[in-house]
Design a protein around this motif. Sequence first.
Motif, PDB file in Angstrom:
ATOM      1  N   LYS A 191       0.835  -1.431   0.017  1.00  0.00           N
ATOM      2  CA  LYS A 191       0.054   0.061   0.081  1.00  0.00           C
ATOM      3  C   LYS A 191       0.928   1.352  -0.033  1.00  0.00           C
ATOM      4  CE  LYS A 191      -3.940   1.788   2.327  1.00  0.00           C
ATOM      5  NZ  LYS A 191      -4.796   1.782   3.520  1.00  0.00           N
ATOM      6  N   LEU A 192       0.511   2.346  -0.708  1.00  0.00           N
ATOM      7  CA  LEU A 192       1.275   3.496  -0.825  1.00  0.00           C
ATOM      8  C   LEU A 192       1.174   4.304   0.443  1.00  0.00           C
ATOM      9  CD1 LEU A 192       0.316   4.698  -4.315  1.00  0.00           C
ATOM     10  CD2 LEU A 192       2.511   4.156  -3.522  1.00  0.00           C
ATOM     11  N   GLN A 193       2.076   4.989   0.983  1.00  0.00           N
ATOM     12  CA  GLN A 193       2.138   5.590   1.944  1.00  0.00           C
ATOM     13  C   GLN A 193       1.372   7.060   1.632  1.00  0.00           C
ATOM     14  OE1 GLN A 193       5.997   5.811   3.608  1.00  0.00           O
ATOM     15  NE2 GLN A 193       5.874   3.585   4.205  1.00  0.00           N
ATOM     16  N   ALA A 194       1.266   7.663   2.761  1.00  0.00           N
ATOM     17  CA  ALA A 194       0.539   9.082   2.311  1.00  0.00           C
ATOM     18  C   ALA A 194       1.544  10.127   1.694  1.00  0.00           C
ATOM     19  CB  ALA A 194       0.058   9.843   3.668  1.00  0.00           C
ATOM     20  N   ALA A 195       2.693  10.178   2.174  1.00  0.00           N
ATOM     21  CA  ALA A 195       3.799  10.922   1.705  1.00  0.00           C
ATOM     22  C   ALA A 195       4.162  10.503  -0.010  1.00  0.00           C
ATOM     23  CB  ALA A 195       5.167  10.701   2.260  1.00  0.00           C
TER      24      ALA A 195
ATOM     25  N   LYS B  83       1.068  11.681  -1.902  1.00  0.00           N
ATOM     26  CA  LYS B  83       1.151  13.252  -2.237  1.00  0.00           C
ATOM     27  C   LYS B  83       2.051  13.357  -3.185  1.00  0.00           C
ATOM     28  CE  LYS B  83       2.489  17.434  -0.129  1.00  0.00           C
ATOM     29  NZ  LYS B  83       3.630  18.091   1.147  1.00  0.00           N
ATOM     30  N   GLU B  84       3.459  12.953  -3.385  1.00  0.00           N
ATOM     31  CA  GLU B  84       4.319  12.956  -4.352  1.00  0.00           C
ATOM     32  C   GLU B  84       3.654  12.796  -5.756  1.00  0.00           C
ATOM     33  OE1 GLU B  84       6.946  15.109  -3.991  1.00  0.00           O
ATOM     34  OE2 GLU B  84       6.366  15.299  -1.721  1.00  0.00           O
ATOM     35  N   ILE B  85       3.136  11.372  -5.618  1.00  0.00           N
ATOM     36  CA  ILE B  85       2.475  11.020  -7.266  1.00  0.00           C
ATOM     37  C   ILE B  85       1.529  12.096  -7.496  1.00  0.00           C
ATOM     38  CG2 ILE B  85       1.141   9.280  -8.033  1.00  0.00           C
ATOM     39  CD1 ILE B  85       2.535   7.335  -6.341  1.00  0.00           C
TER      40      ILE B  85
ATOM     41  N   ILE C  46       5.976   3.299  -9.583  1.00  0.00           N
ATOM     42  CA  ILE C  46       6.951   2.226  -9.110  1.00  0.00           C
ATOM     43  C   ILE C  46       8.011   2.526  -8.334  1.00  0.00           C
ATOM     44  CG2 ILE C  46       8.096   0.242 -10.345  1.00  0.00           C
ATOM     45  CD1 ILE C  46       6.121   0.325 -12.541  1.00  0.00           C
ATOM     46  N   LEU C  47       8.584   3.648  -8.787  1.00  0.00           N
ATOM     47  CA  LEU C  47       9.717   4.011  -7.906  1.00  0.00           C
ATOM     48  C   LEU C  47       9.372   4.345  -6.477  1.00  0.00           C
ATOM     49  CD1 LEU C  47      12.669   5.228  -7.573  1.00  0.00           C
ATOM     50  CD2 LEU C  47      11.438   7.651  -8.333  1.00  0.00           C
ATOM     51  N   CYS C  48       8.195   5.012  -6.106  1.00  0.00           N
ATOM     52  CA  CYS C  48       7.621   5.118  -4.733  1.00  0.00           C
ATOM     53  C   CYS C  48       7.483   4.027  -3.971  1.00  0.00           C
ATOM     54  CB  CYS C  48       6.522   5.885  -4.623  1.00  0.00           C
ATOM     55  SG  CYS C  48       6.667   7.730  -5.112  1.00  0.00           S
ATOM     56  N   LEU C  49       7.009   2.808  -4.736  1.00  0.00           N
ATOM     57  CA  LEU C  49       6.730   1.657  -4.114  1.00  0.00           C
ATOM     58  C   LEU C  49       8.231   0.860  -3.858  1.00  0.00           C
ATOM     59  CD1 LEU C  49       3.679   0.230  -6.147  1.00  0.00           C
ATOM     60  CD2 LEU C  49       3.761   0.713  -3.767  1.00  0.00           C
TER      61      LEU C  49
END
Length: 163
Positions: A2-6, A9-11, A62-65
């Motif tokens: 699951k994506l975090q809140a930060a 926001k960046e996405i 994908i980078l964020c994950l």
Amino acid sequence: MKLQAASKKEISRIAVGTLVCDVIMVAGLFLLSQFGIGKFDILRILLGAACGSVVAILNFTILCLTVQSAVEIDSKKKMRQKFQMSYNVRLLLQAAWVIAAYLIPQVHFVAGALPVLFPNVVIFFLQSRGKLVPEGEKPAAGEAEGNVQEQDEPEDHPGPFEV
């Protein structure tokens, strides 16, 4: 995962910035067509911009994950391998899209390929305006942001631009 809140926001910031870049690109292509440079086919351009933007935002997601999952890895070598694999997959995704944009006649090639670069443009813009890192999270003058000399392990292989 699951994506975090930060990350969300960046996405969303990257998505909005990519949309703004898309509008500028479409306007630029229109102006170029007015001077006889290229043909302005709005449907092909919008299809290319939409698909290219989806690929760019997917790439950033994908980078964020990858970053989120790499934080949990203890070994620097395994972490490096995870980032390298992610980088290779994301680069392959972008290359496949650019080739597809060239081969699919319903897609304007420039309008399809250019959005892949827009997240980089957005990040550079945010960095230049000092809005990439919130004020409360900027390191103090004496703190290092990521001192390279403090690495435990030497670099095993050269980077992508080193020989």
